[in-house]
Design a protein around this motif. Structure first.
Motif, mmCIF file in Angstrom:
data_model
loop_
_atom_site.group_PDB
_atom_site.id
_atom_site.type_symbol
_atom_site.label_atom_id
_atom_site.label_comp_id
_atom_site.label_asym_id
_atom_site.label_seq_id
_atom_site.Cartn_x
_atom_site.Cartn_y
_atom_site.Cartn_z
ATOM 1 N N VAL A 46 42.352 -15.153 20.105
ATOM 2 C CA VAL A 46 42.857 -16.530 20.050
ATOM 3 C C VAL A 46 44.094 -16.620 19.163
ATOM 4 O O VAL A 46 44.109 -16.129 18.044
ATOM 5 C CB VAL A 46 41.754 -17.490 19.532
ATOM 6 C CG1 VAL A 46 42.305 -18.894 19.361
ATOM 7 C CG2 VAL A 46 40.582 -17.503 20.492
ATOM 8 N N THR A 47 45.122 -17.272 19.690
ATOM 9 C CA THR A 47 46.328 -17.483 18.881
ATOM 10 C C THR A 47 46.345 -18.949 18.446
ATOM 11 O O THR A 47 45.842 -19.817 19.146
ATOM 12 C CB THR A 47 47.597 -17.217 19.712
ATOM 13 O OG1 THR A 47 47.471 -17.926 20.951
ATOM 14 C CG2 THR A 47 47.773 -15.753 20.007
ATOM 15 N N HIS A 48 46.925 -19.208 17.286
ATOM 16 C CA HIS A 48 46.898 -20.569 16.754
ATOM 17 C C HIS A 48 48.269 -21.226 16.712
ATOM 18 O O HIS A 48 48.443 -22.237 16.077
ATOM 19 C CB HIS A 48 46.257 -20.566 15.360
ATOM 20 C CG HIS A 48 44.786 -20.292 15.440
ATOM 21 N ND1 HIS A 48 43.897 -21.177 15.995
ATOM 22 C CD2 HIS A 48 44.075 -19.206 15.079
ATOM 23 C CE1 HIS A 48 42.676 -20.659 15.954
ATOM 24 N NE2 HIS A 48 42.758 -19.463 15.408
ATOM 25 N N THR A 49 49.250 -20.625 17.406
ATOM 26 C CA THR A 49 50.552 -21.301 17.425
ATOM 27 C C THR A 49 50.508 -22.399 18.491
ATOM 28 O O THR A 49 49.713 -22.341 19.425
ATOM 29 C CB THR A 49 51.692 -20.321 17.747
ATOM 30 O OG1 THR A 49 51.387 -19.677 18.977
ATOM 31 C CG2 THR A 49 51.849 -19.275 16.662
ATOM 32 N N ALA A 50 51.384 -23.367 18.338
ATOM 33 C CA ALA A 50 51.390 -24.509 19.260
ATOM 34 C C ALA A 50 51.734 -24.041 20.668
ATOM 35 O O ALA A 50 52.662 -23.259 20.859
ATOM 36 C CB ALA A 50 52.429 -25.526 18.799
ATOM 37 N N PRO A 51 50.991 -24.521 21.666
ATOM 38 C CA PRO A 51 51.361 -24.208 23.043
ATOM 39 C C PRO A 51 52.679 -24.889 23.418
ATOM 40 O O PRO A 51 53.040 -25.916 22.837
ATOM 41 C CB PRO A 51 50.206 -24.750 23.871
ATOM 42 C CG PRO A 51 49.419 -25.626 22.977
ATOM 43 C CD PRO A 51 49.795 -25.344 21.567
ATOM 44 N N VAL A 52 53.385 -24.276 24.379
ATOM 45 C CA VAL A 52 54.679 -24.811 24.818
ATOM 46 C C VAL A 52 54.608 -25.091 26.312
ATOM 47 O O VAL A 52 54.275 -24.200 27.101
ATOM 48 C CB VAL A 52 55.818 -23.806 24.549
ATOM 49 C CG1 VAL A 52 57.166 -24.395 24.993
ATOM 50 C CG2 VAL A 52 55.861 -23.413 23.074
#
Length: 506
Positions: free
Chosen positions: A214-220
């Protein structure tokens, strides 16, 4: 012909022949094998075919009695269940595209923060005094503010700033401020969707590292101007009006706008396995030392009902390995087996980031310190654009002197004696913009200090398209290139001294 040919070596080299190569490749690149996608039925059929061939040749099954080394992978699907503006629904990959990860998220936004170009500089700052943490933001993903003369506000000249030229700078700047969702407005959305639309919605495949992906950067989410204007419909403004106002005032126009946006999205990760296929030929007096001869058998699979056949990439290299294996197996059965052992390996998931060879290099079946060389064939069946109007009798021999000065000399001597191909070293240039040396499976051996050669016939217009088909393969050239790898392997397998590792030209 070359002066000092060894008649025994020459005899077995002729086993590598166009009729046999055509038989293998016509099966591997057939519609039945559906482009040999990783984790797809066609890929599994190809692995089974290669294993059956290794067995038929009498090669040993070296993975605890099996020809298969299961590679543990994970497939992460990013699913956009809903994306609606003012009650109108849009589809991922068709109307827009979404890049993201993380758990299922539902957003019902009544307002968004417009942040211009997402630039933070002393002269011009779209994010000054604005808190976007946990908010939905809208950014213009191309260009930058201009003055009345059309010069960049940041550089003061007609040279654009790196905010405009970098693909990642503005996104990194915005992401660092932790918004919930980034909506990027692009003028080139139609082209991107036409080129990558299907691929952008495909699951991502990676090695299963046993930890959550799981990544926690904002989706684009990237949308076009029409969708952006629909988003602004209630507010009486538009994307063009806002960017014109930024240029006219030379100031940021960031602010909060009332919208109606409803979206649900999230990632699901599932583990699966795909096999490397290994066939082992035991040597005689120096059998603890090992040569590894590789090719990846996977390709791009079946995409939306369109088969990417992958005849050259890399049905050709896989065929080369099967032919070389047959030549060595026959030599051994007639009492001319190699002194060092040879592992023939068809690896999986190369197209997903060299995953199969990476997995083998971390979980080697034979110790890496006993592995003396890796010879890799990836795309050896065509003529590239560079040689189309010139000499067709060539091969790119990549990386041969990066770790061992002897290896390049052995390959050149084998070529002068037996195959007389033009050896093209263009991709050995450290400044090669394509970075071809790092883009096939030999790199996962080279990074462990094992000398390598990557045999390659180069790029062509059918590369990674459905048009990479068997009818375009030059079987005589494919076999000649495979014979060069065979002769080089024969010398390395039978010489008294192990190859020296005496340079590092990485």
């Amino acid at each position: 012909m070359g002066q000092d040919q060894d008649p025994i070596q020459q005899k077995y080299a002729t086993e590598i022949n166009p009729e046999s190569a055509r038989r293998h490749l016509s099966i591997l690149a057939s519609a039945e094998y559906e482009g040999r996608g990783t984790g797809e039925l066609g890929g599994e059929k190809a692995a089974a075919y290669i294993a059956a061939e290794f067995k038929r040749l009498g090669l040993t099954a070296p993975v605890e009695g099996s020809y298969f080394q299961p590679v543990k992978l994970v497939r992460t699907r990013f699913d956009v269940k809903e994306f609606a503006i003012a009650g109108q629904s849009f589809r991922n990959g068709k109307d827009f595209y979404f890049v993201g990860g993380g758990p299922e998220t539902h957003i019902q936004a009544k307002d968004i923060v417009f942040i211009g170009y997402g630039i933070s500089e002393d002269k011009y700052d779209d994010l000054k005094g604005i808190d976007i943490e946990g908010k939905v933001v809208l950014v213009l993903s191309e260009g930058e503010p201009k003055d009345s003369k059309g010069n960049s506000l940041i550089t003061g000249t007609d040279t654009p700033s790196d905010w405009a030229t970098s693909n990642t700078k503005r996104l990194q700047n915005i992401t660092s401020k932790k918004p919930e969702l980034i909506i990027a407005v692009s003028n080139t959305l139609k082209e991107s969707l036409a080129r990558f639309g299907y691929r952008l919605t495909q699951p991502r495949i990676a090695l299963d590292e046993g930890k959550s992906q799981v990544t926690h950067t904002a989706p684009v989410v990237t949308i076009g101007k029409d969708m952006a204007n629909l988003l602004f419909a209630k507010t009486g403004t538009s994307v063009d009006k806002l960017s014109a106002k930024i240029d006219a005032t030379q100031k940021s126009q960031s602010g909060v706008y009332k919208v109606d946006l409803n979206t649900s999205f999230g990632s699901k990760t599932e583990p699966f396995t795909s096999n490397n296929v290994l066939g082992y030929l035991e040597g005689t007096g120096l059998k603890d030392e090992l040569l590894v001869i590789t090719a990846h058998y996977d390709h791009e699979g079946n995409q939306n009902g369109v088969i990417f056949f992958g005849a050259d990439d890399n049905g050709s290299g896989t065929t080369g390995v099967l032919e070389i294996a047959r030549a060595f197996a026959k030599a051994k059965s007639e009492g001319h087996g190699p002194r060092r052992s040879i592992l023939f390996m068809a690896v999986t998931a190369e197209e997903k980031g060299l995953l199969g060879s990476n997995y083998y290099s971390r979980h080697p079946v034979f110790p890496l310190e006993n592995t003396v060389v890796n010879l890799n064939t990836d795309m050896i069946g065509r003529i590239d654009d560079k040689h189309l109007n010139g000499n067709h009798n060539y091969v790119h021999a990549i990386g041969s002197d990066k770790l061992s000065s002897e290896l390049k000399a052995i390959n050149e001597k084998a070529n002068a004696t037996y195959t007389q191909l033009e050896l093209d070293y263009m991709y050995d240039d450290p400044k090669d913009p394509m970075r071809i040396y790092y883009r096939s499976d030999q790199y996962n051996f080279a990074k462990h200090g094992i000398p390598v050669i990557f045999y390659f016939s180069g790029l062509h217009p059918d590369y990674h398209t459905p048009a990479d088909t068997v009818d375009k393969i030059h079987f005589e050239l494919l076999c000649k290139r495979a014979r060069l790898a065979f002769h080089t392997a024969w010398e390395i397998a039978n010489r008294d001294q192990r190859l020296v590792v005496d340079s590092n030209k990485e």
